[in-house]
Design a protein around this motif. Structure first.
Motif, PDB file in Angstrom:
ATOM      1  N   ALA A  48     -16.636 106.837 -10.804  1.00  0.00           N
ATOM      2  CA  ALA A  48     -15.592 106.990 -11.819  1.00  0.00           C
ATOM      3  C   ALA A  48     -14.488 107.882 -11.280  1.00  0.00           C
ATOM      4  CB  ALA A  48     -16.169 107.581 -13.094  1.00  0.00           C
ATOM      5  N   ALA A  49     -13.286 107.728 -11.847  1.00  0.00           N
ATOM      6  CA  ALA A  49     -12.153 108.569 -11.478  1.00  0.00           C
ATOM      7  C   ALA A  49     -11.308 108.845 -12.706  1.00  0.00           C
ATOM      8  CB  ALA A  49     -11.303 107.913 -10.390  1.00  0.00           C
ATOM      9  N   ILE A  50     -10.563 109.948 -12.646  1.00  0.00           N
ATOM     10  CA  ILE A  50      -9.734 110.359 -13.778  1.00  0.00           C
ATOM     11  C   ILE A  50      -8.466 111.008 -13.251  1.00  0.00           C
ATOM     12  CG2 ILE A  50     -10.933 112.600 -13.948  1.00  0.00           C
ATOM     13  CD1 ILE A  50     -10.557 112.395 -17.008  1.00  0.00           C
ATOM     14  N   THR A  51      -7.343 110.697 -13.906  1.00  0.00           N
ATOM     15  CA  THR A  51      -6.078 111.311 -13.532  1.00  0.00           C
ATOM     16  C   THR A  51      -5.930 112.676 -14.177  1.00  0.00           C
ATOM     17  OG1 THR A  51      -4.985 110.270 -15.422  1.00  0.00           O
ATOM     18  CG2 THR A  51      -4.947 109.067 -13.331  1.00  0.00           C
ATOM     19  N   ARG A  52      -4.913 113.369 -13.761  1.00  0.00           N
ATOM     20  CA  ARG A  52      -4.639 114.668 -14.357  1.00  0.00           C
ATOM     21  C   ARG A  52      -4.117 114.508 -15.780  1.00  0.00           C
ATOM     22  NH1 ARG A  52      -0.052 117.444 -15.358  1.00  0.00           N
ATOM     23  NH2 ARG A  52       1.195 115.832 -14.339  1.00  0.00           N
ATOM     24  N   SER A  53      -3.128 113.705 -15.945  1.00  0.00           N
ATOM     25  CA  SER A  53      -2.470 113.573 -17.247  1.00  0.00           C
ATOM     26  C   SER A  53      -2.857 112.259 -17.889  1.00  0.00           C
ATOM     27  CB  SER A  53      -0.961 113.662 -17.081  1.00  0.00           C
ATOM     28  OG  SER A  53      -0.495 112.636 -16.228  1.00  0.00           O
ATOM     29  N   GLY A  54      -2.790 112.217 -19.172  1.00  0.00           N
ATOM     30  CA  GLY A  54      -3.160 111.020 -19.935  1.00  0.00           C
ATOM     31  C   GLY A  54      -4.380 111.325 -20.797  1.00  0.00           C
ATOM     32  N   PRO A  55      -5.516 111.489 -20.168  1.00  0.00           N
ATOM     33  CA  PRO A  55      -5.748 111.042 -18.795  1.00  0.00           C
ATOM     34  C   PRO A  55      -6.131 109.563 -18.752  1.00  0.00           C
ATOM     35  CG  PRO A  55      -7.712 112.113 -19.583  1.00  0.00           C
ATOM     36  CD  PRO A  55      -6.711 112.159 -20.719  1.00  0.00           C
ATOM     37  N   ARG A  56      -5.979 108.976 -17.609  1.00  0.00           N
ATOM     38  CA  ARG A  56      -6.455 107.627 -17.391  1.00  0.00           C
ATOM     39  C   ARG A  56      -7.764 107.688 -16.632  1.00  0.00           C
ATOM     40  NH1 ARG A  56      -2.290 103.492 -14.960  1.00  0.00           N
ATOM     41  NH2 ARG A  56      -3.989 102.162 -15.630  1.00  0.00           N
ATOM     42  N   THR A  57      -8.649 106.752 -16.929  1.00  0.00           N
ATOM     43  CA  THR A  57      -9.946 106.718 -16.283  1.00  0.00           C
ATOM     44  C   THR A  57     -10.249 105.305 -15.778  1.00  0.00           C
ATOM     45  OG1 THR A  57     -11.069 106.259 -18.376  1.00  0.00           O
ATOM     46  CG2 THR A  57     -10.897 108.574 -17.711  1.00  0.00           C
ATOM     47  N   THR A  58     -11.093 105.242 -14.785  1.00  0.00           N
ATOM     48  CA  THR A  58     -11.588 103.957 -14.301  1.00  0.00           C
ATOM     49  C   THR A  58     -13.030 104.146 -13.863  1.00  0.00           C
ATOM     50  OG1 THR A  58     -11.160 102.086 -12.823  1.00  0.00           O
ATOM     51  CG2 THR A  58     -10.786 104.284 -11.918  1.00  0.00           C
ATOM     52  N   TYR A  59     -13.818 103.098 -14.040  1.00  0.00           N
ATOM     53  CA  TYR A  59     -15.245 103.182 -13.784  1.00  0.00           C
ATOM     54  C   TYR A  59     -15.720 102.007 -12.942  1.00  0.00           C
ATOM     55  CZ  TYR A  59     -15.292 106.532 -17.646  1.00  0.00           C
ATOM     56  OH  TYR A  59     -15.053 107.604 -18.455  1.00  0.00           O
ATOM     57  N   ALA A  60     -16.779 102.256 -12.204  1.00  0.00           N
ATOM     58  CA  ALA A  60     -17.478 101.155 -11.563  1.00  0.00           C
ATOM     59  C   ALA A  60     -18.106 100.290 -12.638  1.00  0.00           C
ATOM     60  CB  ALA A  60     -18.555 101.697 -10.626  1.00  0.00           C
ATOM     61  N   ARG A  61     -18.192  99.026 -12.362  1.00  0.00           N
ATOM     62  CA  ARG A  61     -18.702  98.100 -13.375  1.00  0.00           C
ATOM     63  C   ARG A  61     -20.117  98.462 -13.802  1.00  0.00           C
ATOM     64  NH1 ARG A  61     -17.664  91.960 -12.050  1.00  0.00           N
ATOM     65  NH2 ARG A  61     -15.595  92.869 -12.058  1.00  0.00           N
ATOM     66  N   PHE A  62     -20.914  98.958 -12.883  1.00  0.00           N
ATOM     67  CA  PHE A  62     -22.320  99.196 -13.202  1.00  0.00           C
ATOM     68  C   PHE A  62     -22.554 100.415 -14.085  1.00  0.00           C
ATOM     69  CE2 PHE A  62     -22.494 102.654 -10.251  1.00  0.00           C
ATOM     70  CZ  PHE A  62     -21.779 102.260  -9.132  1.00  0.00           C
ATOM     71  N   VAL A  63     -21.511 101.243 -14.322  1.00  0.00           N
ATOM     72  CA  VAL A  63     -21.703 102.401 -15.188  1.00  0.00           C
ATOM     73  C   VAL A  63     -20.859 102.348 -16.450  1.00  0.00           C
ATOM     74  CG1 VAL A  63     -22.295 103.857 -13.234  1.00  0.00           C
ATOM     75  CG2 VAL A  63     -19.940 103.873 -14.106  1.00  0.00           C
ATOM     76  N   LYS A  64     -20.004 101.355 -16.545  1.00  0.00           N
ATOM     77  CA  LYS A  64     -19.104 101.284 -17.681  1.00  0.00           C
ATOM     78  C   LYS A  64     -19.898 101.188 -18.982  1.00  0.00           C
ATOM     79  CE  LYS A  64     -15.255  99.360 -16.841  1.00  0.00           C
ATOM     80  NZ  LYS A  64     -14.154  98.405 -16.575  1.00  0.00           N
ATOM     81  N   GLY A  65     -19.514 102.055 -19.919  1.00  0.00           N
ATOM     82  CA  GLY A  65     -20.200 102.099 -21.200  1.00  0.00           C
ATOM     83  C   GLY A  65     -21.356 103.074 -21.251  1.00  0.00           C
ATOM     84  N   ARG A  66     -21.796 103.537 -20.087  1.00  0.00           N
ATOM     85  CA  ARG A  66     -22.901 104.497 -20.051  1.00  0.00           C
ATOM     86  C   ARG A  66     -22.436 105.867 -19.586  1.00  0.00           C
ATOM     87  NH1 ARG A  66     -27.012 103.785 -16.509  1.00  0.00           N
ATOM     88  NH2 ARG A  66     -25.727 102.683 -14.970  1.00  0.00           N
ATOM     89  N   PHE A  67     -21.495 105.914 -18.665  1.00  0.00           N
ATOM     90  CA  PHE A  67     -21.017 107.170 -18.102  1.00  0.00           C
ATOM     91  C   PHE A  67     -19.605 107.459 -18.617  1.00  0.00           C
ATOM     92  CE2 PHE A  67     -23.569 107.039 -13.830  1.00  0.00           C
ATOM     93  CZ  PHE A  67     -24.738 106.837 -14.543  1.00  0.00           C
ATOM     94  N   THR A  68     -19.291 108.742 -18.740  1.00  0.00           N
ATOM     95  CA  THR A  68     -17.955 109.161 -19.142  1.00  0.00           C
ATOM     96  C   THR A  68     -17.485 110.288 -18.234  1.00  0.00           C
ATOM     97  OG1 THR A  68     -18.401 108.591 -21.452  1.00  0.00           O
ATOM     98  CG2 THR A  68     -16.518 110.025 -21.008  1.00  0.00           C
ATOM     99  N   ILE A  69     -16.323 110.095 -17.627  1.00  0.00           N
ATOM    100  CA  ILE A  69     -15.740 111.149 -16.804  1.00  0.00           C
ATOM    101  C   ILE A  69     -14.711 111.894 -17.640  1.00  0.00           C
ATOM    102  CG2 ILE A  69     -13.956 109.614 -15.848  1.00  0.00           C
ATOM    103  CD1 ILE A  69     -14.218 111.179 -13.204  1.00  0.00           C
ATOM    104  N   SER A  70     -14.651 113.195 -17.449  1.00  0.00           N
ATOM    105  CA  SER A  70     -13.679 114.008 -18.162  1.00  0.00           C
ATOM    106  C   SER A  70     -13.309 115.201 -17.285  1.00  0.00           C
ATOM    107  CB  SER A  70     -14.237 114.483 -19.502  1.00  0.00           C
ATOM    108  OG  SER A  70     -15.399 115.273 -19.321  1.00  0.00           O
ATOM    109  N   ARG A  71     -12.310 115.959 -17.728  1.00  0.00           N
ATOM    110  CA  ARG A  71     -11.885 117.110 -16.944  1.00  0.00           C
ATOM    111  C   ARG A  71     -11.320 118.178 -17.853  1.00  0.00           C
ATOM    112  NH1 ARG A  71      -7.651 115.010 -12.768  1.00  0.00           N
ATOM    113  NH2 ARG A  71      -7.389 117.222 -12.298  1.00  0.00           N
ATOM    114  N   ASP A  72     -11.356 119.398 -17.354  1.00  0.00           N
ATOM    115  CA  ASP A  72     -10.800 120.561 -18.024  1.00  0.00           C
ATOM    116  C   ASP A  72      -9.843 121.194 -17.025  1.00  0.00           C
ATOM    117  OD1 ASP A  72     -12.285 123.580 -19.511  1.00  0.00           O
ATOM    118  OD2 ASP A  72     -10.221 123.045 -19.057  1.00  0.00           O
ATOM    119  N   ASN A  73      -8.578 120.864 -17.135  1.00  0.00           N
ATOM    120  CA  ASN A  73      -7.592 121.347 -16.159  1.00  0.00           C
ATOM    121  C   ASN A  73      -7.419 122.863 -16.218  1.00  0.00           C
ATOM    122  OD1 ASN A  73      -7.056 118.783 -15.138  1.00  0.00           O
ATOM    123  ND2 ASN A  73      -5.454 118.409 -16.644  1.00  0.00           N
ATOM    124  N   THR A  74      -7.566 123.417 -17.404  1.00  0.00           N
ATOM    125  CA  THR A  74      -7.384 124.857 -17.554  1.00  0.00           C
ATOM    126  C   THR A  74      -8.397 125.631 -16.726  1.00  0.00           C
ATOM    127  OG1 THR A  74      -6.510 124.570 -19.779  1.00  0.00           O
ATOM    128  CG2 THR A  74      -7.342 126.756 -19.191  1.00  0.00           C
TER     129      THR A  74
END
Length: 126
Positions: A48-74
């Protein structure tokens, strides 16, 4: 930037884990953050990957719906919430940081990331 991944462990199928990635040395506010994994005898693969702003995310097909990527920029942190874990999710999980453009150029490619954590082991077993 130095990355430190943590949160791995042993979990039963269907269980959950939350991985964390802590950065030091500089802020990650402008970076694409990603998680990859590598199982024994296999190549490192994108999760999985996530942008700084938005944020936008993208996942591998095999984890979509099960995994969630997130970030805390602060606080210079990234997370991977993993639910409904399966035996085949067993691997060493690595966090990575790349340029803001990495998300748009090729977020699934290891070459887009210039900083890597040491990895944290996730084992799914009954």
């Amino acid at each position: 930037v130095q990355l430190q991944a943590s949160g791995g462990g042993l979990v039963q199928p269907g269980g959950s884990l939350r991985l964390s990635c802590a950065a030091s040395g500089r802020t990650l506010s402008g970076d694409t953050m990603a998680w990859f994994r590598q199982a024994p005898g296999k190549e490192r693969e994108f999760v999985a990957a996530i942008t700084r702003s938005g944020p936008r995310t993208t996942y591998a097909r095999f984890v979509k719906g099960r995994f969630t990527i997130s970030r805390d920029n602060t606080n210079n942190l990234a997370y991977l919430q993993m639910n409904s874990l399966k035996f085949e999710d067993t691997a060493v999980y690595y966090c990575a940081a790349g340029s803001d453009g990495a998300f748009y150029h090729g977020p699934t490619q290891t070459g887009e990331y210039d900083s890597w954590g040491q990895g944290t082991q996730v084992t799914v077993s009954s």
